[in-house]
Design a protein around this motif. Structure first.
Motif, mmCIF file in Angstrom:
data_model
loop_
_atom_site.group_PDB
_atom_site.id
_atom_site.type_symbol
_atom_site.label_atom_id
_atom_site.label_comp_id
_atom_site.label_asym_id
_atom_site.label_seq_id
_atom_site.Cartn_x
_atom_site.Cartn_y
_atom_site.Cartn_z
ATOM 1 N N SER A 416 0.834 -1.196 0.000
ATOM 2 C CA SER A 416 0.000 0.000 0.000
ATOM 3 C C SER A 416 0.870 1.247 0.000
ATOM 4 O O SER A 416 2.053 1.195 0.342
ATOM 5 N N GLN A 421 2.725 1.748 -5.007
ATOM 6 C CA GLN A 421 1.980 1.858 -6.258
ATOM 7 C C GLN A 421 2.919 2.181 -7.422
ATOM 8 O O GLN A 421 2.817 1.597 -8.514
ATOM 9 N N ASP A 425 3.563 -0.041 -10.694
ATOM 10 C CA ASP A 425 3.275 0.582 -11.985
ATOM 11 C C ASP A 425 4.476 0.522 -12.924
ATOM 12 O O ASP A 425 4.329 0.317 -14.136
ATOM 13 N N SER A 435 -2.004 0.827 -14.997
ATOM 14 C CA SER A 435 -1.937 0.738 -13.539
ATOM 15 C C SER A 435 -3.128 -0.035 -12.993
ATOM 16 O O SER A 435 -4.241 0.054 -13.523
ATOM 17 N N PRO A 437 -4.725 -1.006 -8.890
ATOM 18 C CA PRO A 437 -4.507 -0.637 -7.480
ATOM 19 C C PRO A 437 -3.535 -1.602 -6.794
ATOM 20 O O PRO A 437 -3.681 -2.827 -6.902
ATOM 21 N N SER A 439 -1.839 -3.836 -4.080
ATOM 22 C CA SER A 439 -2.249 -4.644 -2.931
ATOM 23 C C SER A 439 -1.311 -5.825 -2.877
ATOM 24 O O SER A 439 -0.544 -6.088 -3.821
ATOM 25 N N THR A 442 -2.147 -8.026 -5.912
ATOM 26 C CA THR A 442 -1.657 -7.592 -7.221
ATOM 27 C C THR A 442 -0.135 -7.682 -7.311
ATOM 28 O O THR A 442 0.413 -7.945 -8.383
#
Length: 503
Positions: A416, A421, A425, A435, A437, A439, A442
């Motif tokens: 997070s 991120q 990405d 992109s 989100p 987590s 992911t």
């Protein structure tokens, strides 16, 4: 590291081929060998000793019992494959979770203890070798980094292992107990912290490619912290130093390659994404008589993952040499990966090509038709010199690369936040993906796609507690199969105790 020297000292083969308890290693008459007691007399001999410590890194992808194909076979992305259910009893029994102390290949224990022994010998000799202080400092740092690397692989495979920091006599090996895993990890951390302080930030790629640097040691330390659990903040701190700004060039010059496919070009060695790389060459002229014994320098993963009896028929057929059909992908992984831009570089769908009449091959054991394209050699890569061609493939392999450290840092950050991120990405953007989100889910999915077939998936599943659910259909038993059984010969007449549930 460039293999300029081959060090052979009797202690490295009679004592240091593991903490092995076999008398076979203790009764070798040292005819014509350079004895450890009168070696290490100058800087050249010290450097030869350092090369001998580095040589054990070949375990990643050299010899039949290598880390990549073994740990691919135990994951949910691959089956062992090969020529049949008895083709390599170790890799087969790991893949179906019938592995025991008699079928575990002993080299997964022995080879890394050989490297540790060599490091311990060199560390004990360096202070008294007549050479410059700068060389003493660097060789010490590299030896500690290598010892840490070997111990890390041992502790995450076997967990309950001896911690040996000095050269042992033949009789001492019988009285060494297993250490608390926390003490092993503490020593790994200390070795790496010591090494980072003295390693160079960069090395000359023309003369020193493959040697440890500050960046590679920090990447390894971050990984070590991550694997212990509860040290994620420390892991993220180290990995941020390595990664720099996501998508940019780090302080050590690391940068994601623009083209994912370029990672697998055989000649693209030591590129900007490579952090810790294992060197192979076709110039060693390896042959069957030395294969798997530590002297061969070819990449064995290449021939292992190739299709059996391959024939190119149509104009679109890839020019491949035949191989042994290990590590074919599962249907589950194929379906998971099918729409990803990295699919073509990762999976070669010979099943479809055969149905189209473009190729023919002999299906191996548990054949799915989905081959590991990252390591499939092309005919142009086949060795034409001395030795045996199948043992002389020259593709290097990555022990750690930048996309791996990006995703490890994102995981260490708890999956997070803005930086996690950005790290996720950057890995996705490199292959043209939008992109999603960030987590933990992911991140783990991205690791599965990005690092497929590189030997990481099994360790990822165990580290994150997913192995029991993902591998239940293969026979994985929680509380047992997270670690490997200790080879039987290591238990004979020693203080070592077999790992739980393997008795």
């Amino acid at each position: 590291m460039k293999h300029k020297f081959k060090l052979v000292i009797v202690s490295a083969f009679s004592i240091g081929l593991a903490v092995s308890c076999s008398s076979d290693f203790l009764e070798v008459e040292p005819k014509g060998l350079a004895l450890e007691s009168n070696y290490y007399q100058n800087a050249d001999e010290a450097y030869a000793g350092l090369v001998a410590v580095y040589d054990v890194m070949r375990k990643n992808s050299g010899g039949f019992e290598n880390m990549i194909t073994m740990f691919n076979a135990g994951s949910d992305d691959h089956v062992a494959g090969g020529g049949g259910a008895t083709d390599g009893v170790g890799i087969q029994s790991f893949s179906n979770y019938t592995l025991d102390s008699n079928t575990i290949p002993a080299s997964f224990w022995n080879d890394y203890y050989q490297g540790i022994f060599r490091a311990n010998v060199l560390l004990s000799k360096i202070p008294n070798i007549p050479m410059g202080d700068d060389l003493k400092v660097r060789f010490t740092a590299e030896s500690k980094a290598l010892r840490a690397y070997y111990y890390f692989n041992l502790v995450r495979m076997f967990k309950n292992i001896p911690l040996i920091l000095n050269p042992l006599s033949p009789t001492e090996i019988y009285s060494i107990p297993q250490a608390n895993p926390a003490d092993v990890y503490a020593q790994i951390e200390q070795d790496l912290i010591d090494a980072i302080a003295d390693l160079p930030a960069t090395v000359s790629l023309s003369t020193e490619a493959g040697r440890f640097t500050k960046g590679s040691a920090q990447a390894l330390l971050g990984k070590v912290y991550l694997y212990q659990g509860g040290k994620n903040a420390l892991a993220a701190e180290q990995l941020q130093e390595v990664n720099g700004t996501p998508g940019g060039t780090s302080q050590y010059g690391y940068k994601l390659l623009d083209n994912f496919n370029d990672l697998w070009v055989v000649t693209n060695k030591f590129n900007t994404e490579s952090i810790l790389e294992v060197t192979h060459t076709s110039q060693g002229n390896s042959y069957w008589g030395i294969w798997g014994g530590g002297q061969d320098e070819g990449n064995t993963v290449n021939v292992m993952v190739g299709p059996r009896g391959y024939t190119a028929i149509g104009s679109t057929a890839p020019a491949l040499p035949s191989g042994w059909s290990f590590n074919v992908f599962t249907q589950d992984f194929y379906d998971f990966m099918a729409d990803d831009p990295r699919f073509g570089a990762t999976v070669l769908d010979l099943k479809a090509l055969k149905l189209a009449g473009e190729v023919d091959y002999i299906g191996g054991y548990e054949d799915t038709g989905y081959f590991l394209n990252k390591f499939l050699p092309r005919q142009a890569d086949a060795h034409t010199g001395a030795g045996d061609a199948v043992l002389n493939y020259k593709q290097n392999t990555y022990a750690i690369r930048l996309a791996d450290t990006y995703l490890m840092e994102a995981e260490a950050l708890g999956g997070s936040g803005t930086r996690a991120q950005a790290l996720l990405d950057a890995v996705r953007s490199r292959v043209g993906l939008p992109s999603v989100p960030v987590s933990m889910t992911t991140i783990m999915d991205e690791r599965r796609r990005e690092l497929a077939g590189e030997g990481h998936r099994w360790f990822d599943l165990v580290r994150t507690g997913q192995a029991a659910s993902k591998l239940a259909s293969r026979g994985f038993v929680a509380g047992k199969h997270e670690i490997l059984p200790i080879p039987f010969k290591e238990l004979e007449n020693t203080l070592l105790v077999q790992n739980p549930s393997y008795n």
